[in-house]
Design a protein around this motif. Structure first.
Motif, mmCIF file in Angstrom:
data_model
loop_
_atom_site.group_PDB
_atom_site.id
_atom_site.type_symbol
_atom_site.label_atom_id
_atom_site.label_comp_id
_atom_site.label_asym_id
_atom_site.label_seq_id
_atom_site.Cartn_x
_atom_site.Cartn_y
_atom_site.Cartn_z
ATOM 1 N N SER A 96 45.244 51.696 42.285
ATOM 2 C CA SER A 96 44.153 50.765 42.565
ATOM 3 C C SER A 96 44.001 49.749 41.444
ATOM 4 C CB SER A 96 42.841 51.531 42.760
ATOM 5 O OG SER A 96 42.473 52.209 41.581
ATOM 6 N N ASP B 38 46.223 46.733 41.859
ATOM 7 C CA ASP B 38 45.798 45.729 42.847
ATOM 8 C C ASP B 38 44.406 45.256 42.456
ATOM 9 O OD1 ASP B 38 45.337 44.134 44.994
ATOM 10 O OD2 ASP B 38 45.178 45.749 46.479
ATOM 11 N N SER C 90 42.543 42.931 43.277
ATOM 12 C CA SER C 90 41.664 42.362 44.297
ATOM 13 C C SER C 90 40.995 43.422 45.155
ATOM 14 C CB SER C 90 42.458 41.403 45.201
ATOM 15 O OG SER C 90 43.494 42.111 45.887
ATOM 16 N N SER C 91 41.406 44.671 44.998
ATOM 17 C CA SER C 91 40.845 45.724 45.824
ATOM 18 C C SER C 91 39.458 46.119 45.324
ATOM 19 C CB SER C 91 41.762 46.954 45.816
ATOM 20 O OG SER C 91 41.805 47.526 44.523
ATOM 21 N N ALA C 92 38.672 46.685 46.235
ATOM 22 C CA ALA C 92 37.328 47.130 45.864
ATOM 23 C C ALA C 92 37.395 48.239 44.820
ATOM 24 C CB ALA C 92 36.590 47.611 47.106
ATOM 25 N N GLU C 93 38.396 49.128 44.936
ATOM 26 C CA GLU C 93 38.530 50.217 43.974
ATOM 27 C C GLU C 93 38.792 49.688 42.574
ATOM 28 O OE1 GLU C 93 40.117 50.006 46.808
ATOM 29 O OE2 GLU C 93 39.639 51.783 48.005
#
Length: 333
Positions: free
Chosen positions: A42, A45, A47-50
């Motif tokens: 996570s 990435d 840009s992910s919420a996590e």
């Protein structure tokens, strides 16, 4: 029978494993659960919420818990060894109280509305002010009792001035902010707080760790320590300065979090043998483990309410303090 000295590597290894496990758990746990096995992916990435939750909320909180817990545990072990007082902890020197007073003044005066760093910087100024006042009160030849009395005087004066500010505050929102800040918390902290407090905590911790040989010599008595070449004045200066820098920075970003420096060294002391120097690294690891566990508990026990970390440590520490007093009384009788 296995001696504490032979178990010391096992103790350090166990505390290190607990620290890593709790750190990963602290990153994963919260109102939104993130599987610890997916943490690294996570982060990759952004840009992910996590990734946003990890980098902006949980990572700073976990890192600060480790740093602040370590410096509180370490400073408590050093103070207990130098002052030869089992009840000694960072608050005894008045450093936490003066740092809190500096932060309260920043909130009361409205400086926090003009600059984001006003609160932690004011707390650091308060901590350094405590160092100068302690050195002035104690003098070059001050003994241990003088240090303790000077610290108690600074704590009492700072607490009185803090109460006076609360009493004079005409802004209910500022008064509420002061009260909440004084309870101690790691919520809503960012990487900015780490960059601000981290260098001071590292420097303070290094100074405190450097006192290990002197503390080993002092365990044989002050006269023996001086005959071995230990400078009591130098050790005292390093102890006060290291505690002020480290604990002052911790208080600056997290508020008042008490009893960590009292509980952790006492729990670990029977496991490290008779060398106070060995207690220092163990107390640093133990303090980090303790505060990480307490912060996880805060998030789990009442997730819908903002339970303050300082409240939890006080609830755990006050009964321990009373038990310690009873234990010391029974030994002396």
């Amino acid at each position: 029978m296995t001696s504490p000295s032979s178990l010391y590597p096992v103790l350090i290894g166990t505390l290190s494993c607990l620290l890593v496990g709790l750190f990963v758990l602290s990153l994963g746990i919260g109102q939104v659960w993130i599987d610890p096995t997916l943490l690294w992916s996570s982060i990759g990435d952004p840009s992910s919420a996590e990734a946003i939750i990890l980098s902006e909320i949980r990572l700073p909180r976990a890192v600060l818990a480790v740093m602040i817990g370590a410096i509180l545990g370490l400073s408590g072990a050093v103070l207990q060894g130098f002052l030869r007082n089992p009840l000694a902890e960072p608050g005894l020197l008045g450093i936490s109280a003066t740092a809190s007073l500096g932060a309260v003044l920043a909130i009361y005066s409205g400086l926090t509305a003009f600059h984001a760093y006003a609160l932690p910087l004011s707390a650091l100024v308060g901590a350094f002010l405590a160092v100068f006042l302690l050195q002035a009160l104690v003098g070059r030849t001050g003994d241990i009792l003088t240090i303790i009395l000077a610290g108690v005087a600074l704590s009492s004066l700072s607490a009185a001035l803090t109460s006076l500010i609360l009493n004079m505050s005409t802004n209910p929102f500022a008064a509420l902010e002061i009260v909440f800040w004084m309870m101690g918390s790691l919520a809503d902290r960012s990487l900015v707080h780490i960059s601000l407090a981290g260098p001071f905590i590292v420097v303070g911790g290094a100074l405190l760790l450097s006192t290990a040989p002197a503390l080993d010599a002092l365990s044989l008595g002050a006269d023996v320590a001086q005959s071995l070449g230990v400078s009591l004045q130098r050790t005292r200066t390093i102890t006060i300065l290291g505690t002020a820098i480290g604990v002052g920075a911790a208080t600056a970003v997290a508020g008042a979090i008490g009893f960590v420096g009292l509980i952790v060294p006492h729990v670990l002391r029977p496991l490290v043998g008779q060398k106070p120097g060995r207690l220092l690294p163990a107390s640093a690891l133990g303090g980090a483990v303790f505060l990480l566990a307490a912060d996880i508990f805060v998030r789990v026990i009442i997730p819908e309410r903002d339970l303050k970390l300082g409240v939890v440590t006080a609830i755990l520490g006050a009964p321990f303090f009373l038990w310690l007093l009873v234990s010391l009384r029974s030994r002396s009788s």
